[in-house]
Enzyme design. Structure first.
Site, mmCIF file in Angstrom:
data_model
loop_
_atom_site.group_PDB
_atom_site.id
_atom_site.type_symbol
_atom_site.label_atom_id
_atom_site.label_comp_id
_atom_site.label_asym_id
_atom_site.label_seq_id
_atom_site.Cartn_x
_atom_site.Cartn_y
_atom_site.Cartn_z
ATOM 1 N N ASP A 16 0.818 -1.221 0.000
ATOM 2 C CA ASP A 16 0.000 0.000 0.000
ATOM 3 C C ASP A 16 0.850 1.269 0.000
ATOM 4 O O ASP A 16 0.648 2.174 0.825
ATOM 5 C CB ASP A 16 -0.931 0.015 1.217
ATOM 6 C CG ASP A 16 -1.701 -1.282 1.392
ATOM 7 O OD1 ASP A 16 -2.093 -1.871 0.373
ATOM 8 O OD2 ASP A 16 -1.897 -1.712 2.546
ATOM 9 N N GLU A 195 -11.212 0.663 -3.502
ATOM 10 C CA GLU A 195 -10.611 1.084 -2.228
ATOM 11 C C GLU A 195 -9.360 1.909 -2.540
ATOM 12 O O GLU A 195 -9.086 2.248 -3.678
ATOM 13 C CB GLU A 195 -10.262 -0.148 -1.377
ATOM 14 C CG GLU A 195 -9.361 -1.151 -2.096
ATOM 15 C CD GLU A 195 -9.141 -2.432 -1.318
ATOM 16 O OE1 GLU A 195 -9.300 -2.429 -0.091
ATOM 17 O OE2 GLU A 195 -8.783 -3.454 -1.946
#
Length: 541
Positions: A16, A195
């Site tokens: 991420d 997301e």
């Protein structure tokens, strides 16, 4: 000749990636999940060479993950710089299985990445993967995905209806809270599971990059844009800026979830997470890693990979001439410095003094045996990331157990139901022994196996322990302190189960493999174990 970036730029468990440039300095923040301290921040000045410089969430007022399930904790931080401050936005996820996530979002700030970061300001809990966008008019906007528990989505089996679009709301710095209406600005593409939102602005357009497809092999970076921050957002001509989902032959798989950055001279790059699966089972034993791709802006006003496609590359051009500094093949820690070396972390607790000390015995790391290996609350496990598909780890432990409830040693660890451990313990007939405790992916029970049986009797004094992982295979070794030759113990074990895809498989967990030292004492006596060195050696890329 232009220097080259070799991917992954942050090998091992570093997912991420949120990238931020301040002047000539680049910073990447990555998720740490249940590992403490929270959030890894790496620094570079050339996009080629990176160094870990900070884990900012380091005290109880910022982060307490005791009780957080496996693969919960810190998800998807966002790092930015504005108004003379670094801003870090992060989620602390308290639940994984079942329909709920219980994801709480916070903001911390600091004047410098290496400085002490502020106590957190609570923002909201409507979903995870938050980010903060600083607009050029001075306003600040908070984004996160919205989680809808009214679906059949649950841990390990994500469903699109639960990922209910990207929310946008204004953040008021003076009152330190969200103000104004909440708007759902982006439902995602047909791939679904939207997301990981990040906004940036260029030539009057608001560009939104998101992660889609889940964090497995269908993962992707999706791009959209709008003239208004509130939308509507039009999707990129290719829908996805980066993905390997239709290219199983690509070296970098699971490509998705990243952020855009520009160099001082306007060159474009985009981070993304990736995985490097091993045959034959396509298990990513190094977890989700961080990569960086060179991009270009075309006349249509959209960003594209420089290679002209969507599949990420291992080798991409760096922005300028530089030399690549190879990482050391061997890292040995003797615990003489009195502080924990930066590569090590522990699990969940903001009270490390309860589980280890570097002062109680000079030149040693002392672990206090607490709860069992795999506990979600307080276990003494100090470990470092597995950075290579093949490696060797060694340590020396001084441990005098008097019951089988006391065990200390060396482990290859992912979570409570995916680990192998070589431990010194006590056996009623053999006395002090070295044996193996293994949990090769038994979910949800976490049942132990004992591949070496009752183990091998060992005399009093320090015992040297070692493990070699060669791709999917793990072999443990031991020897007495005075011996020259290492003795193998137990069979070759399945190292590949200590991976994202091990156990219940893709989406069931998504952190990474560690190797390190552990001690537990389920009798409650807090028996101590002293380790006087730890050696990690790469045996290949």
């Amino acid at each position: 000749m232009t220097a080259m970036i070799r991917n992954p730029i942050l090998p091992g468990f570093n997912p991420d990636p949120s990238i931020c440039r301040v002047g000539d300095d680049y910073y990447i923040a990555t998720s740490t999940f249940e590992w403490y301290p929270g959030v890894q921040i790496h620094h570079s000045r050339d996009l080629v060479n990176w160094r870990l410089v900070r884990r900012p969430l380091e005290r109880a007022s910022q982060l307490d993950m005791r009780g957080n399930p496996d693969s919960c904790g810190i998800w998807a931080p966002c790092l930015s710089y504005c108004d003379g401050l670094f801003w870090l936005v992060y989620t602390d996820v308290k639940r994984f299985d079942g329909n709920f996530k219980d994801a709480h979002n916070y903001i911390v700030t600091a004047e410098a990445v290496e400085a002490t970061w502020s106590d957190p300001v609570y923002v909201n809990s409507s979903g995870f993967d938050p980010s903060l966008f600083h607009d050029d008019d001075g306003r600040k906007w908070f984004l996160n995905m919205q989680w809808n528990h009214r679906s059949e989505s649950f841990g390990g089996a994500p469903k699109h209806p639960a990922f209910d679009g990207i929310l946008l709301q204004e953040w008021d710095e003076r009152s330190r809270k969200l103000v104004g209406p909440v708007k759902n600005i982006f439902a995602g593409s047909s791939l679904g599971l939207v997301e990981g939102p990040h906004l940036f602005k260029r030539d009057g357009w608001y560009y939104l990059t998101t992660a889609e497809g889940g964090t497995g092999y269908d993962h992707a970076v999706t791009m959209a844009r709008s003239r208004s921050i509130h939308g509507p957002y039009d999707i990129h001509p290719n829908a996805h800026l980066i993905t390997s989902k239709d290219h199983p032959e690509a070296a970098l798989q699971r490509a998705g979830h990243g952020q855009y950055v520009e160099t001082p001279d306007g060159q474009a790059y985009h981070t993304h997470l990736c995985g490097r699966p091993l045959p034959p089972h396509r298990r990513c034993t190094l977890g989700r890693e961080t990569a960086l791709q060179k991009c270009v802006w075309r006349e249509d006003g959209w960003l594209y990979l420089e290679n002209g496609g969507v599949v990420p590359e291992v080798i991409v051009p760096a922005p300028a001439e530089t030399s690549s500094v190879p990482l050391p093949a061997v890292i040995e820690t003797d615990f003489d410095e009195g502080v924990l070396a930066p590569e090590f972390q522990w699990l969940r607790t903001p009270m490390p003094e309860r589980i280890f000390s570097l002062q109680r015995r000079e030149g040693h790391l002392r672990l206090f045996g607490r709860e069992s290996i795999g506990s979600w609350f307080e276990q003494a496990l100090v470990a470092r990331r597995q950075d290579h598909h093949s490696f060797r780890a060694e340590t020396v432990v001084d441990f005098a157990p008097h019951t089988y409830q006391q065990v200390a040693g060396l482990t290859h660890y992912y979570n409570r139901h995916k680990f192998h451990a070589l431990g010194v313990t006590w056996h009623e007939m053999l006395g002090r022994v070295v044996t193996i405790l293994s949990c090769p992916g038994d979910f949800p029970h976490g049942r132990l196996q004992y591949p070496a049986g009752s183990g091998v009797a060992v005399p009093d004094g320090p015992v040297q322990l070692a493990m070699e992982v060669r791709d999917n295979d793990l072999q443990f070794f031991w020897r007495e302190a005075t011996q020259a030759d290492w003795q193998p113990i137990g069979p070759v074990l399945d190292a590949g189960v200590v991976s994202d895809e091990g156990g219940r498989g893709e989406h069931g967990s998504f952190t990474g493999a560690f190797t390190g030292m552990f001690a537990f004492d389920t009798s409650g006596s807090a028996m101590t174990a002293d380790f006087d060195r730890f050696r990690y050696e790469a045996l290949g890329l």
